[in-house]
Write a protein that holds these residues in place. Structure first.
Motif, PDB file in Angstrom:
ATOM      1  N   GLU A 199       7.648  -2.018  -4.108  1.00  0.00           N
ATOM      2  CA  GLU A 199       7.888  -2.180  -2.676  1.00  0.00           C
ATOM      3  C   GLU A 199       9.344  -1.892  -2.340  1.00  0.00           C
ATOM      4  N   ARG A 200       9.542  -1.310  -1.146  1.00  0.00           N
ATOM      5  CA  ARG A 200      10.862  -0.945  -0.619  1.00  0.00           C
ATOM      6  C   ARG A 200      11.533   0.177  -1.416  1.00  0.00           C
ATOM      7  N   SER A 201      10.766   0.875  -2.216  1.00  0.00           N
ATOM      8  CA  SER A 201      11.343   1.911  -3.077  1.00  0.00           C
ATOM      9  C   SER A 201      11.197   3.288  -2.439  1.00  0.00           C
ATOM     10  N   VAL A 202      11.878   4.278  -3.027  1.00  0.00           N
ATOM     11  CA  VAL A 202      11.726   5.660  -2.564  1.00  0.00           C
ATOM     12  C   VAL A 202      10.314   6.161  -2.838  1.00  0.00           C
ATOM     13  N   PHE A 203       9.642   5.547  -3.798  1.00  0.00           N
ATOM     14  CA  PHE A 203       8.277   5.963  -4.116  1.00  0.00           C
ATOM     15  C   PHE A 203       7.321   5.545  -2.991  1.00  0.00           C
ATOM     16  N   GLU A 204       7.540   4.346  -2.452  1.00  0.00           N
ATOM     17  CA  GLU A 204       6.756   3.900  -1.296  1.00  0.00           C
ATOM     18  C   GLU A 204       7.027   4.810  -0.100  1.00  0.00           C
ATOM     19  N   GLU A 205       8.305   5.140   0.145  1.00  0.00           N
ATOM     20  CA  GLU A 205       8.664   6.021   1.251  1.00  0.00           C
ATOM     21  C   GLU A 205       8.001   7.381   1.105  1.00  0.00           C
ATOM     22  N   PHE A 206       8.002   7.911  -0.115  1.00  0.00           N
ATOM     23  CA  PHE A 206       7.425   9.227  -0.348  1.00  0.00           C
ATOM     24  C   PHE A 206       5.927   9.234  -0.045  1.00  0.00           C
ATOM     25  N   LEU A 207       5.187   8.241  -0.545  1.00  0.00           N
ATOM     26  CA  LEU A 207       3.740   8.215  -0.329  1.00  0.00           C
ATOM     27  C   LEU A 207       3.396   7.990   1.137  1.00  0.00           C
ATOM     28  N   GLU A 208       4.213   7.227   1.844  1.00  0.00           N
ATOM     29  CA  GLU A 208       3.970   7.039   3.277  1.00  0.00           C
ATOM     30  C   GLU A 208       4.174   8.352   4.022  1.00  0.00           C
ATOM     31  N   ARG A 209       5.204   9.107   3.650  1.00  0.00           N
ATOM     32  CA  ARG A 209       5.411  10.421   4.276  1.00  0.00           C
ATOM     33  C   ARG A 209       4.262  11.367   3.947  1.00  0.00           C
ATOM     34  N   TYR A 210       3.804  11.304   2.701  1.00  0.00           N
ATOM     35  CA  TYR A 210       2.683  12.160   2.282  1.00  0.00           C
ATOM     36  C   TYR A 210       1.443  11.839   3.113  1.00  0.00           C
ATOM     37  N   ASN A 211       1.134  10.552   3.283  1.00  0.00           N
ATOM     38  CA  ASN A 211      -0.051  10.158   4.046  1.00  0.00           C
ATOM     39  C   ASN A 211       0.029  10.606   5.501  1.00  0.00           C
ATOM     40  N   GLN A 212       1.235  10.643   6.048  1.00  0.00           N
ATOM     41  CA  GLN A 212       1.399  11.093   7.429  1.00  0.00           C
ATOM     42  C   GLN A 212       1.198  12.596   7.576  1.00  0.00           C
ATOM     43  N   SER A 213       1.301  13.319   6.454  1.00  0.00           N
ATOM     44  CA  SER A 213       1.206  14.789   6.501  1.00  0.00           C
ATOM     45  C   SER A 213      -0.192  15.316   6.217  1.00  0.00           C
ATOM     46  N   VAL A 214      -1.135  14.434   5.894  1.00  0.00           N
ATOM     47  CA  VAL A 214      -2.494  14.885   5.551  1.00  0.00           C
ATOM     48  C   VAL A 214      -3.503  14.177   6.456  1.00  0.00           C
ATOM     49  N   PRO A 215      -4.712  14.733   6.598  1.00  0.00           N
ATOM     50  CA  PRO A 215      -5.759  14.066   7.384  1.00  0.00           C
ATOM     51  C   PRO A 215      -6.098  12.697   6.811  1.00  0.00           C
ATOM     52  N   ARG A 216      -6.646  11.817   7.675  1.00  0.00           N
ATOM     53  CA  ARG A 216      -6.927  10.443   7.295  1.00  0.00           C
ATOM     54  C   ARG A 216      -7.803  10.353   6.048  1.00  0.00           C
ATOM     55  N   GLN A 217      -8.823  11.221   5.947  1.00  0.00           N
ATOM     56  CA  GLN A 217      -9.742  11.134   4.811  1.00  0.00           C
ATOM     57  C   GLN A 217      -9.111  11.558   3.485  1.00  0.00           C
ATOM     58  N   GLU A 218      -7.939  12.172   3.547  1.00  0.00           N
ATOM     59  CA  GLU A 218      -7.262  12.616   2.332  1.00  0.00           C
ATOM     60  C   GLU A 218      -6.114  11.688   1.919  1.00  0.00           C
ATOM     61  N   ARG A 219      -5.951  10.608   2.655  1.00  0.00           N
ATOM     62  CA  ARG A 219      -4.816   9.733   2.384  1.00  0.00           C
ATOM     63  C   ARG A 219      -5.028   8.872   1.140  1.00  0.00           C
ATOM     64  N   ILE A 220      -3.911   8.466   0.569  1.00  0.00           N
ATOM     65  CA  ILE A 220      -3.902   7.617  -0.626  1.00  0.00           C
ATOM     66  C   ILE A 220      -3.704   6.166  -0.187  1.00  0.00           C
ATOM     67  N   ARG A 221      -4.423   5.248  -0.838  1.00  0.00           N
ATOM     68  CA  ARG A 221      -4.178   3.827  -0.578  1.00  0.00           C
ATOM     69  C   ARG A 221      -2.943   3.408  -1.377  1.00  0.00           C
ATOM     70  N   VAL A 222      -1.942   2.895  -0.666  1.00  0.00           N
ATOM     71  CA  VAL A 222      -0.674   2.521  -1.300  1.00  0.00           C
ATOM     72  C   VAL A 222      -0.631   1.003  -1.464  1.00  0.00           C
ATOM     73  N   ALA A 223      -0.548   0.541  -2.717  1.00  0.00           N
ATOM     74  CA  ALA A 223      -0.409  -0.896  -3.010  1.00  0.00           C
ATOM     75  C   ALA A 223       1.059  -1.177  -3.304  1.00  0.00           C
ATOM     76  N   LYS A 224       1.703  -1.947  -2.402  1.00  0.00           N
ATOM     77  CA  LYS A 224       3.125  -2.251  -2.559  1.00  0.00           C
ATOM     78  C   LYS A 224       3.262  -3.442  -3.506  1.00  0.00           C
ATOM     79  N   SER A 225       3.958  -3.230  -4.604  1.00  0.00           N
ATOM     80  CA  SER A 225       4.023  -4.238  -5.663  1.00  0.00           C
ATOM     81  C   SER A 225       5.440  -4.796  -5.814  1.00  0.00           C
ATOM     82  N   PRO A 226       5.564  -6.101  -6.101  1.00  0.00           N
ATOM     83  CA  PRO A 226       6.889  -6.668  -6.392  1.00  0.00           C
ATOM     84  C   PRO A 226       7.371  -6.336  -7.801  1.00  0.00           C
ATOM     85  N   LYS A 227       6.526  -5.689  -8.585  1.00  0.00           N
ATOM     86  CA  LYS A 227       6.886  -5.370  -9.969  1.00  0.00           C
ATOM     87  C   LYS A 227       7.941  -4.265 -10.018  1.00  0.00           C
TER      88      LYS A 227
END
Length: 507
Positions: A157-185
């Motif tokens: 969570e709060r990482s550049v990896f979370e930011e990247f996947l959120e940007r990716y999901n915004q760039s593709v149709p809803r049915q192609e989006r990835i479920r992002v699980a934000k982890s404290p690990k």
């Protein structure tokens, strides 16, 4: 000569401009505290690349970089442990630390929150999953992000990896989006979770994934998902002066390839090779002629402190125990003697990790070590003290530690009244190394020359250092003659520094 003069002029002008720019440069956030106290406070995350323990020795890319920078500045280094990215940012914004040294990727959003140094290195982002040979169902293997549609990817969570996947999901149709699980690990914990099958996918930095795969070949990190980004230290946006010094030092370390060497050491070769040089094993406690050591051996035999079967311990080194950190992330064991150190440290009111730091400094946790002067065991008790407490090199680990702690208690009892409790530990450590008589001499010299006899740093330690000079060890206030005070001062400083690392890294 002309080039050196121009460079000196440039440095002077830079500092002049920084000091005249605005009142904020004298604030805490522009290193005001650092320039006054000569202490560098740093947030650093513990992991197997940047900050970890091996055989009781603190190691890591981040640690070695910070030690080099603090040495360049001529200041003390204080590392404050941190776990989450939010915690690191709060520490920086609240002024508790001067630098976040957890090797952050530089992003536009982060540039609005902090000033970043020149890059240390560059790294990309990779998708991490189990490799095909380790999957029961080969359809679970993803060769691109498009194949992760509807699947869950766990990221920090709060990482550049979370930011990247959120940007990716915004760039593709809803049915192609990835479920992002934000982890404290942490990244390492997520890597381990993939390796043991706890989660299916994560995205982490390629530098960490490649190193992790050397020890866990079941993971696959071949799918690159984002371009390479610069990694650097973060400072408060107002910290112009400290940023200038950091950039100047980093540039020099890049030119002489020190950073490249450290990156190779901690990111590009297997973990076992990195720590090989740190394995416990005193080569020799003292560098002395063999004939002198033979004479000392005879004396120790006559005094009954050693027996002939102890020659292995005296003329060589006992086989060291290898102490490894048990967990990928988190608190590590320091030594095989942690249980005993916890038990006996309570008798002197110490944090057990301080006692562990003393034992490491004396013997590197070798329980049958004998020095050329006859100091024995884990706590390197000298012959006269060993006789007093009835121990030999063959005594059990517990008896050795118990004897050392009894000796520490005797030093406490002999300290003059009036020394504050928080200062007493420095006096005790110094006396453990060089003898109480020299410490008392340094206190008397401090009184005579206007220093505080109840404060160790920059007061008593100063006069202990001066006891190697004739005008001081012959002074009427000095009753015990010459002393190599630098050895004792260095002894105290190293133990206190290691204690800081042990508090950060050990449970």
């Amino acid at each position: 000569m002309k080039r050196q003069a121009l460079f000196a002029f440039f440095v002077f002008c830079a500092f002049f401009l920084f000091s005249c720019r605005s009142p904020r440069v004298t604030s805490e956030r522009d290193g005001g505290r650092f320039f006054k106290e000569k202490v560098l406070y740093v947030a650093l995350e513990s992991n197997f690349n940047d900050y970890f323990l091996f055989n009781g020795q603190p190691m890591g890319f981040g640690l070695e970089m910070l030690e080099g920078f603090s040495s360049y500045l001529g200041c003390e280094l204080v590392i404050l442990p941190c776990r989450t990215l939010d915690e690191q940012w709060r520490m920086l914004e609240d002024g508790r630390v001067d630098i976040i040294a957890s090797n952050l990727n530089i992003t536009e959003e982060r540039l609005r929150r902090a000033a970043f140094t020149h890059p240390l290195y560059h790294t990309g982002q990779v998708l991490v999953q189990l490799g095909l040979p380790y999957l029961d169902d080969s359809s679970l293997f993803a060769s691109s992000l498009a194949q992760l549609a509807g699947k869950t990817v766990s990221v920090r969570e709060r990482s550049v990896f979370e930011e990247f996947l959120e940007r990716y999901n915004q760039s593709v149709p809803r049915q192609e989006r990835i479920r992002v699980a934000k982890s404290p690990k942490t990244e390492e914990e997520l890597l381990l979770a993939v390796a043991v099958g706890e989660i299916s996918y994560t995205v982490v930095s390629s530098s960490k994934a490649v190193r992790f795969r050397m020890a866990h070949p079941q993971i696959d990190c071949s799918v690159h998902v984002d371009s390479s980004r610069a990694v650097a230290w973060a400072l408060h946006p107002a910290a112009d002066s400290l940023l200038f010094l950091a950039d100047r030092w980093i540039d020099s370390m890049q030119r002489n390839k020190t950073i490249r060497y450290l990156y190779h050491k901690y990111y590009e070769i297997p973990y076992g090779k990195t720590v090989r040089s740190a394995k416990s094993g005193f080569r020799k406690m003292d560098s002395v002629a063999f004939s002198r050591k033979r004479r000392q051996w005879g004396k120790l035999l006559d005094e009954g402190l050693l027996a002939r079967e102890d020659s292995l311990f005296f003329f060589g080194s006992a086989s060291p125990r290898v102490i490894r950190e048990k967990h990928v992330h988190g608190k590590a064991e320091i030594s095989p003697f942690d249980r005993l150190l916890k038990k006996y440290s309570r008798q002197i009111g110490w944090d057990w990790r301080l006692l562990a730091s003393l034992v490491y400094q004396e013997s590197q946790f070798q329980n049958h070590l004998v020095s050329s002067k006859g100091a024995i065991g884990l706590m390197q008790v000298m012959p006269s003290t060993a006789r007093q407490y009835g121990i030999t090199v063959r005594s059990s680990d517990e008896d050795q530690i118990a004897a050392g702690v009894r000796y520490i208690k005797s030093i406490y009892r002999s300290l003059p009244e009036g020394i504050p409790a928080e200062e007493q530990v420095h006096f005790v450590l110094g006396a453990y190394n060089i003898g109480l008589g020299h410490i008392l001499d340094a206190r008397r010299l401090a009184v005579k020359y206007g220093a505080d006899p109840d404060v160790w740093r920059d007061n008593v330690e100063k006069y202990l250092l001066l006891k190697s000079k004739p005008e001081y060890y012959r002074d009427s206030a000095s009753r015990n003659g010459y002393a190599n005070g630098s050895q004792a001062v260095d002894f105290v400083r190293k133990i206190n520094t290691r204690h800081m690392h042990y508090r950060n890294l050990a449970k």
